[in-house]
Each structure stands twice: as C-alpha cells, then as structure tokens.
Design a protein around this motif. Structure first.
Motif, PDB file in Angstrom:
ATOM      1  N   ALA A  51      -7.318  16.344  -5.345  1.00  0.00           N
ATOM      2  CA  ALA A  51      -7.092  15.525  -4.155  1.00  0.00           C
ATOM      3  C   ALA A  51      -7.522  16.264  -2.894  1.00  0.00           C
ATOM      4  O   ALA A  51      -8.101  15.679  -1.984  1.00  0.00           O
ATOM      5  CB  ALA A  51      -5.608  15.141  -4.057  1.00  0.00           C
ATOM      6  N   MET A  96      -2.050   8.699  -0.969  1.00  0.00           N
ATOM      7  CA  MET A  96      -2.503   8.239   0.347  1.00  0.00           C
ATOM      8  C   MET A  96      -3.966   7.815   0.294  1.00  0.00           C
ATOM      9  O   MET A  96      -4.340   6.764   0.798  1.00  0.00           O
ATOM     10  CB  MET A  96      -2.282   9.359   1.365  1.00  0.00           C
ATOM     11  CG  MET A  96      -2.832   9.101   2.754  1.00  0.00           C
ATOM     12  SD  MET A  96      -4.598   9.371   2.935  1.00  0.00           S
ATOM     13  CE  MET A  96      -4.703  11.153   2.984  1.00  0.00           C
ATOM     14  N   GLN A  97      -4.809   8.639  -0.356  1.00  0.00           N
ATOM     15  CA  GLN A  97      -6.250   8.351  -0.380  1.00  0.00           C
ATOM     16  C   GLN A  97      -6.548   7.000  -1.027  1.00  0.00           C
ATOM     17  O   GLN A  97      -7.477   6.307  -0.628  1.00  0.00           O
ATOM     18  CB  GLN A  97      -6.993   9.461  -1.130  1.00  0.00           C
ATOM     19  CG  GLN A  97      -7.044  10.765  -0.361  1.00  0.00           C
ATOM     20  CD  GLN A  97      -7.451  11.937  -1.224  1.00  0.00           C
ATOM     21  OE1 GLN A  97      -7.511  11.836  -2.443  1.00  0.00           O
ATOM     22  NE2 GLN A  97      -7.720  13.067  -0.596  1.00  0.00           N
ATOM     23  N   PHE A  98      -5.739   6.655  -2.019  1.00  0.00           N
ATOM     24  CA  PHE A  98      -5.985   5.415  -2.757  1.00  0.00           C
ATOM     25  C   PHE A  98      -5.401   4.201  -2.042  1.00  0.00           C
ATOM     26  O   PHE A  98      -5.839   3.069  -2.254  1.00  0.00           O
ATOM     27  CB  PHE A  98      -5.384   5.546  -4.161  1.00  0.00           C
ATOM     28  CG  PHE A  98      -5.813   4.479  -5.112  1.00  0.00           C
ATOM     29  CD1 PHE A  98      -7.127   4.411  -5.552  1.00  0.00           C
ATOM     30  CD2 PHE A  98      -4.916   3.521  -5.552  1.00  0.00           C
ATOM     31  CE1 PHE A  98      -7.536   3.415  -6.411  1.00  0.00           C
ATOM     32  CE2 PHE A  98      -5.318   2.528  -6.428  1.00  0.00           C
ATOM     33  CZ  PHE A  98      -6.628   2.478  -6.853  1.00  0.00           C
ATOM     34  N   SER A  99      -4.387   4.440  -1.173  1.00  0.00           N
ATOM     35  CA  SER A  99      -3.591   3.329  -0.652  1.00  0.00           C
ATOM     36  C   SER A  99      -4.386   2.346   0.202  1.00  0.00           C
ATOM     37  O   SER A  99      -4.064   1.161   0.246  1.00  0.00           O
ATOM     38  CB  SER A  99      -2.416   3.883   0.156  1.00  0.00           C
ATOM     39  OG  SER A  99      -2.901   4.562   1.295  1.00  0.00           O
ATOM     40  N   PHE A 100      -5.446   2.818   0.863  1.00  0.00           N
ATOM     41  CA  PHE A 100      -6.171   1.904   1.753  1.00  0.00           C
ATOM     42  C   PHE A 100      -6.967   0.864   0.957  1.00  0.00           C
ATOM     43  O   PHE A 100      -7.208  -0.244   1.447  1.00  0.00           O
ATOM     44  CB  PHE A 100      -7.080   2.695   2.693  1.00  0.00           C
ATOM     45  CG  PHE A 100      -6.309   3.671   3.535  1.00  0.00           C
ATOM     46  CD1 PHE A 100      -5.458   3.226   4.538  1.00  0.00           C
ATOM     47  CD2 PHE A 100      -6.380   5.035   3.286  1.00  0.00           C
ATOM     48  CE1 PHE A 100      -4.714   4.112   5.298  1.00  0.00           C
ATOM     49  CE2 PHE A 100      -5.648   5.936   4.042  1.00  0.00           C
ATOM     50  CZ  PHE A 100      -4.805   5.478   5.045  1.00  0.00           C
ATOM     51  N   ALA A 101      -7.370   1.227  -0.258  1.00  0.00           N
ATOM     52  CA  ALA A 101      -8.013   0.235  -1.129  1.00  0.00           C
ATOM     53  C   ALA A 101      -6.997  -0.836  -1.512  1.00  0.00           C
ATOM     54  O   ALA A 101      -7.306  -2.040  -1.524  1.00  0.00           O
ATOM     55  CB  ALA A 101      -8.574   0.922  -2.369  1.00  0.00           C
ATOM     56  N   MET A 118      -9.032  -0.724   9.421  1.00  0.00           N
ATOM     57  CA  MET A 118      -8.536  -1.544   8.299  1.00  0.00           C
ATOM     58  C   MET A 118      -9.123  -2.950   8.404  1.00  0.00           C
ATOM     59  O   MET A 118      -9.552  -3.538   7.405  1.00  0.00           O
ATOM     60  CB  MET A 118      -7.002  -1.630   8.347  1.00  0.00           C
ATOM     61  CG  MET A 118      -6.222  -0.741   7.430  1.00  0.00           C
ATOM     62  SD  MET A 118      -6.884  -0.473   5.787  1.00  0.00           S
ATOM     63  CE  MET A 118      -6.778  -2.103   5.063  1.00  0.00           C
ATOM     64  N   VAL A 145      -9.135   7.885   5.770  1.00  0.00           N
ATOM     65  CA  VAL A 145      -8.517   8.930   4.948  1.00  0.00           C
ATOM     66  C   VAL A 145      -8.371  10.249   5.728  1.00  0.00           C
ATOM     67  O   VAL A 145      -7.392  10.966   5.532  1.00  0.00           O
ATOM     68  CB  VAL A 145      -9.332   9.143   3.651  1.00  0.00           C
ATOM     69  CG1 VAL A 145      -8.923  10.419   2.947  1.00  0.00           C
ATOM     70  CG2 VAL A 145      -9.152   7.950   2.729  1.00  0.00           C
ATOM     71  N   ALA A 202       1.209   4.096  -2.921  1.00  0.00           N
ATOM     72  CA  ALA A 202       1.025   5.525  -2.635  1.00  0.00           C
ATOM     73  C   ALA A 202       2.222   6.324  -3.146  1.00  0.00           C
ATOM     74  O   ALA A 202       2.058   7.404  -3.728  1.00  0.00           O
ATOM     75  CB  ALA A 202       0.842   5.732  -1.128  1.00  0.00           C
ATOM     76  N   GLY A 217      -3.265  12.350  -2.932  1.00  0.00           N
ATOM     77  CA  GLY A 217      -4.033  11.404  -3.739  1.00  0.00           C
ATOM     78  C   GLY A 217      -3.526   9.977  -3.574  1.00  0.00           C
ATOM     79  O   GLY A 217      -4.312   9.038  -3.486  1.00  0.00           O
ATOM     80  N   TYR A 246     -13.875   3.902   5.201  1.00  0.00           N
ATOM     81  CA  TYR A 246     -12.837   4.428   4.313  1.00  0.00           C
ATOM     82  C   TYR A 246     -12.568   5.911   4.582  1.00  0.00           C
ATOM     83  O   TYR A 246     -11.419   6.333   4.696  1.00  0.00           O
ATOM     84  CB  TYR A 246     -13.225   4.215   2.844  1.00  0.00           C
ATOM     85  CG  TYR A 246     -12.007   4.145   1.953  1.00  0.00           C
ATOM     86  CD1 TYR A 246     -11.406   2.922   1.703  1.00  0.00           C
ATOM     87  CD2 TYR A 246     -11.438   5.282   1.399  1.00  0.00           C
ATOM     88  CE1 TYR A 246     -10.261   2.835   0.927  1.00  0.00           C
ATOM     89  CE2 TYR A 246     -10.299   5.205   0.622  1.00  0.00           C
ATOM     90  CZ  TYR A 246      -9.726   3.978   0.381  1.00  0.00           C
ATOM     91  OH  TYR A 246      -8.583   3.899  -0.381  1.00  0.00           O
ATOM     92  N   MET A 272      -0.406   6.582   6.597  1.00  0.00           N
ATOM     93  CA  MET A 272       0.300   6.219   5.358  1.00  0.00           C
ATOM     94  C   MET A 272       1.208   7.387   4.961  1.00  0.00           C
ATOM     95  O   MET A 272       0.945   8.102   4.003  1.00  0.00           O
ATOM     96  CB  MET A 272      -0.751   5.942   4.274  1.00  0.00           C
ATOM     97  CG  MET A 272      -0.262   5.151   3.090  1.00  0.00           C
ATOM     98  SD  MET A 272       0.289   3.486   3.479  1.00  0.00           S
ATOM     99  CE  MET A 272      -1.241   2.674   3.948  1.00  0.00           C
ATOM    100  N   ALA A 319       0.835  -1.208   0.000  1.00  0.00           N
ATOM    101  CA  ALA A 319       0.000   0.000   0.000  1.00  0.00           C
ATOM    102  C   ALA A 319       0.867   1.255   0.000  1.00  0.00           C
ATOM    103  O   ALA A 319       0.613   2.211  -0.735  1.00  0.00           O
ATOM    104  CB  ALA A 319      -0.929  -0.002   1.215  1.00  0.00           C
ATOM    105  N   PRO A 351       4.213   8.677   0.976  1.00  0.00           N
ATOM    106  CA  PRO A 351       4.324   9.654  -0.125  1.00  0.00           C
ATOM    107  C   PRO A 351       4.719  11.045   0.351  1.00  0.00           C
ATOM    108  O   PRO A 351       5.481  11.747  -0.324  1.00  0.00           O
ATOM    109  CB  PRO A 351       2.922   9.655  -0.749  1.00  0.00           C
ATOM    110  CG  PRO A 351       2.040   8.953   0.192  1.00  0.00           C
ATOM    111  CD  PRO A 351       2.879   8.088   1.071  1.00  0.00           C
TER     112      PRO A 351
END
Lengths: 100, 542
Positions: free
Chosen positions: B353, A52-57, B174, B230, A33, A50, B226, B237, A29, B240
């Motif tokens: 974003a 980060m937002q996608f990484s949980f999927a 999660m 976020v 990201a 962006g 979700y 996370m 994940a 990045p």
C-alpha cells in the motif's frame, strides 16, 4: 420504475437522491475502507492506507447507483445496508485481521 | 425548480439517468474544475515559471555555472558539514531537526541547511561553499519576493485556502470521477464517435470536440483525478486510520511512523553535543552505495539523537522509477554510532500500500520520465481543460437553440448565470493567470508583502472578469475578454523587455530554454485566444 405514489414533490425527491449520493455514498465508501483496513493481510497501517486508496472507487460507483432509475427507498437501502454490514464486519474483525 | 431538471433521474432507462447526472454534475463543477485543470497544467512547468519570475537569480546562476566551469576549489564534505552544523548550532540550536545538504552528487555546488521554524514551516538557507557564510541573508541584491510557479501548484489543490480549499478541490475531484463514469455510460458510440468531427456545425461541433478530447485522454483524466484524491486521501477518508489509531496529532504520528516502518526517536532529556558528522556520512555512503545527498539529525543536542544519511539517486533512476522518492538511507544512533536501519536505493518504505501510495504520488506529480513526460502531461492536461470548457459551452449552446425550461420561470436567469460564469471561468481565469506574470514584472521589487500583492492581482483580475461577464452581453463579454487575453499574452515579452531588458533573442543566445519556453508558451496561448476571437467575430458578422 419509481414510486408514483410518493407524496413528496419532485424537488424534495431530487434532494433526497443527491443526499443519498453524497452522504450515503460517503458512508458506504468509509465502511468499505474500514472493512478493508480490518481484513487486508498486512500491517494495520498498510491496511488502513490500502482501504483508503480503494474507497474512492467505491464512492464513485455508489454515486452512479444513487442515480440509477430505481425507487428512492431502494436507492437509499442499496447504500445504507451494505455500509452497515461492512462497517460492522470491519469493527468486529478489527482485532483479529488487521491488528498485526 | 420542478420540470425536467428535477424529474429526469428517475425517468427512462439507466443511460438517460446517467446522461442527466453527467449534464448537471458536470455543469455545476465545470467552472471550478476548469480552473483546477488549467492551473494544474501550468503547475507541470512550475520550475521554469519560477525561473522566469525571479530574473535576479539569472545572473547568480550564470556566475555559479562559470565558477563550476573554471573549477574554482570549494570546501570538501567534512568542512561543509562542519559549517552547516556550526550555522545551525549558532542560529537555531532549539530546532528539533537539522537537515544539511552538503553538496551535489559530484561533491560540488552549494551547501544548504533546512529546519522547521517556530510556525512549523520548513525553511532553509544556502551557505557559500567557499567561505561557509550564508549567501542570501545579506540585503542589497534581494531577489523579488514571489511564489513563482508554486502559486499554480498551491491553487490547483487548495486554492490558497488551506484545509477548506483542499476539501473544496476534493469534492470537485469526486464530482469529476462521477462525471467521467456517467459520461462514458451515456456515450454509447464511444469509439465510433471518436473518429467523428463535424466542424462549423455549431452544437454538433462542440459535442464532437468535447467527446474527442475526453475519449482520447480518458485514461489520463481518470488517473489524474484518482491519484489527486489518493495523495490527500487520508484527510478525505480518515475512517480506517481513526479506527486503528484514534484521532489527534499523537495518533497521526504513530500512523505515519508505522507506515514508514521506523520508530520516531525519543529525546532522553540528557544533553549530548552533536558528534562530528563526516564519519557518519562516510559510513552511510559506503553502506548504501550512493553519494551523500543529506544528513538529517533528529533531536540534535540530546543523547537520544539520531543521524540519518540519505543518498543521491542518479538522473536515470529518476527517469525510470515511478516512486523515485526512495533513495538509499542509513540511520545511526548519534550516541553509540551503531547502525539502526539501512534502506537500499529503490527499496520502498513499508509494503504494497505504501508503494502504491508513492507510485500514485509520482504519477500525479510527474516525477518520472523527464521533459518528454512533462510535455505529455502538459498536453493531456490541456485536453482535460478543453474537456471542462467545451462541456460548459456545449450546455449553453444546446439551450440557445432550444429553451429546455428546466427551472420553470427562473430558467432564463439561470441560463444568463451560466453564460456569465462560462466567460469568467474560462477567459477570465486565463486572464488572471497571465496577469499574474504581468504583476511579477510590474509590482515594485522592494514593496512589503510583495508575493501576496502578486496573488492579489491574480484574484482581482479574476473577480473583475466575473463582474464584466455579468455586466456585458455574453457575446460581447466573450469577445472583449478573449481580446484582453490575447493582448496580455502577446505583449508579455514586451513588458519583460521594458522592465528587465531581457528578450527572446537574448534568451536564445544564452540557451535559457526555461525563460524562452515560458514566453513562447504564453504567446502560443495568445495566438489561440486570437484565433477564438477571430472565429467569434466572423460568426457575428454572418
């Protein structure tokens, strides 16, 4: 479907699978990201957000994969290899793509 | 630990493997997630709960409303801004940011000022709009210190434990996403089963109930989990962000300021008094076309100071817009008076974003849609709570009929643990929640660290319920805790009457819908607990 020849006990194999899901999944994940942060066509802060937002999927799907009925080495490889590739691409493209 | 619990994931097909994942991932996280869902659901109504928990404010609010109705004259904006500035210059001259909220959208109401104190906590004070004197720093009629409904907000996302709590909740969330996906995969007849409910069939009924609430509200459950992740996603996370900016507070500041698309102003070190604010407010109002909500001064007293003027969004804006946080905004240089930046109402800071981030925040915290949407969230949240609870109960009901021996010789002890945790996590937590409201009425008003005492009652009751659940046999523990829960809920209006003299009829007569809603809502929970208790007693008698 999974290697009967394994010399490890079932408990250890389960532990390995949980570790693959938790840590392998997190690595994948994070790598996804990082990759998105490098290639998304927007400013670098936006791209990082962006990613980060996608990484949980990605994490969710990774955990599902880790508990698919495939052998342990394959489960690990299916997480670690794409993670290495995505992280490597992300690092390499960092200057070129997202560095707006 | 050998046998089915450890073997299952690699045996059989994909669906069986996912069923195993759903069962165990769901079970081990169901207790914590039940707590997150119940308190998160209550957090939808944090403001009414805070209102109920601060009865001293009721008289103040009534007086303010009466004043407004009489049209008692209050100071104009120029005077209000001058008072706010004078207060800050006198009491907090060193604060790096002054935030003045001169009035409501109609130019009336209170005058409030905010700043960050030495512990970097955001604090504020309300000034009288007639005299400019602080309203709530006089002793005397001090309101009871309480976290109010905010307790449920804080608990549901960080357990009152700061970063550690945030991470625990993040991991549990999660796990919830994984349990949702694996649950959908497991459930092959997802739409057919949705129309199936077989009551009074024991295990089948629990399964049907679990499926029905989960399938019916599945999109909501995915969305809430979700978006919850976020909102704090950059903590969970960070890769990045770290890749582009590095670590440390300076990197975080650069990231945030690049996201909002505005550079942070830099202090020059040269002193310059804050200019008169009204001309800035008037120009800002004209540029953005909204009445002034707040005037924010960065680096007051420095030549590099920046003055930001923010607008009030109309009520209908808040109803229609998902990312309602963006009102109009105009930034000026304090030294030259020059306009540095204009944001029109509804325009997002930053790009796609950032808009997505703000919309997901709005989706999770239901800042749109008004009361009907809040009620919808409340009901969906209850369904999520029921999904967690029924899943945990289903696990053990299944195994009461047929011992599956997943943990070898330790199986019976693990089942006992699950039984006890079920009682304490479901009935026990509900007792702690209503007990928190009791504590609000029973803890003396003048006591030191009063807000903490209320929280201690909450946690002590929960711990007590856990001990009780281990000491008593499961069936008895359920009955006794449900009984206690029903009594606490149904008697709450009585305690309120005995301690404050307020009651349902008085609330109805003065149209205090918030207090009335809280007490009727708690009584509805009490009736539900009573119904569950009756069901258990009948079953026990058979």
């Amino acid at each position: 479907m999974y290697t009967r020849s394994s010399s490890f006990s079932p408990a250890l194999r389960l532990l390995s699978r949980v570790a693959a899901a938790v840590f392998g999944g997190y690595a994948l994940a994070s790598a996804a990201a990082v990759f998105l942060a490098a290639v998304l066509p927007s400013g670098r802060a936006e791209a990082a957000l962006g990613g980060m937002q996608f990484s949980f999927a990605v994490y969710t799907v990774a955990v599902i994969w880790a508990f698919a009925p495939v052998s342990l080495p394959r489960a690990w490889a299916g997480l670690v290899l794409p993670a290495v590739v995505l992280a490597g691409l992300g690092l390499a493209l960092r200057g070129a793509g997202g560095g707006a | 630990m050998s046998t089915p619990a450890t073997k299952a994931p690699s045996q059989g097909g994909f669906r069986q493997a996912q069923a195993w994942l759903h069962t165990w991932c769901g079970l081990w996280f169901s207790w914590l997630l039940f707590a997150v869902f119940l308190t998160g659901t209550l957090a939808v109504f944090d403001e009414p709960i805070t209102h109920w928990m601060t009865p001293e404010h009721h008289a103040e609010e009534a007086a303010a409303a009466a004043k407004k109705e009489k049209g008692e004259p209050t100071a104009d904006r120029a005077q209000r801004l001058a008072w706010g500035m004078a207060y800050m210059a006198r009491h907090h001259p060193g604060a790096p940011m002054w935030e003045l909220w001169p009035s409501d959208a109609q130019g009336g109401g209170e005058l409030r000022v905010f700043w960050f104190d030495a512990n970097r906590e955001y604090v504020g004070v309300t000034l009288d709009p007639v005299t400019g004197k602080p309203l709530n720093d006089g002793a005397g009629h001090a309101a009871r210190a309480t976290q109010g409904g905010h307790h449920f907000v804080d608990f549901h996302y960080e357990l009152h434990a700061g970063t550690v709590g945030l991470w625990i909740i993040g991991i549990a969330t999660m796990a919830m996403l994984v349990a949702l996906v694996s649950g959908v995969i497991t459930h092959k007849r997802i739409f057919k089963d949705f129309f199936t409910f077989r009551p009074k069939k024991g295990q089948r009924s629990w399964l049907d109930a679990h499926n029905a609430v989960a399938v019916l509200t599945l999109p909501f459950q995915f969305m809430i989990a979700y978006t919850g992740l976020v909102i704090s996603g950059t903590s969970f996370m960070p890769a990045p962000k770290v890749l582009h900016y590095g670590t440390g507070p300076a990197a975080q500041m650069r990231f945030v300021s690049e996201l909002s698309g505005s550079e942070n102003p830099v202090a020059t070190g040269r002193a310059m008094p804050v200019p008169v604010l009204e001309p800035f407010a008037a120009r800002g109002q004209e540029r953005m076309g909204q009445p002034v909500r707040a005037v924010v001064i960065d680096h007051p007293g420095d030549a590099g100071a920046r003055i930001g003027v923010y607008g009030w969004n109309g009520d209908d804006d808040a109803l229609r817009r998902l990312s309602a946080a963006t009102s109009g905004m105009v930034q000026f240089s304090a030294a030259t008076g020059e306009v540095q930046r204009v944001r029109l109402p509804g325009a997002a800071d930053g790009g796609a974003a950032m808009t997505a981030q703000s919309a997901m925040g709005g989706l999770h915290m239901v800042t749109f849609g008004g009361w009907p949407m809040k009620w919808l969230y409340f009901l969906c949240g209850l369904a999520g709570t029921a999904m967690m609870g029924s899943g945990a109960v289903l696990f053990i009901v299944k195994r009461r009929q047929k011992h599956l021996g997943e943990f070898g010789g330790a199986t019976a002890r693990v089942y006992r643990l699950v039984e006890a945790l079920n009682v304490a996590a479901i009935a026990g937590l509900a007792i702690a929640c209503v007990g928190y409201l009791w504590a609000n009425r029973l803890v003396p008003v003048g006591i030191g660290h009063r807000a903490d005492r209320e929280l201690q009652v909450f946690f002590a009751l929960w711990a007590l319920a856990l001990v009780h659940a281990f000491v008593r046999q499961p069936a008895r523990a359920w009955r006794e805790q449900l009984g206690a829960l029903a009594a606490l809920c149904l008697l709450l209006p009585v305690v309120n009457f005995l301690t404050t003299g307020d009651h349902l009829l008085a609330q109805l007569l003065r149209s205090d819908w918030e207090s009335l809603g809280v007490e009727l809502g708690v009584m509805a929970f009490g009736l539900a607990a009573l119904g569950a208790l009756r069901h258990l007693l009948r079953k026990g008698a058979r």
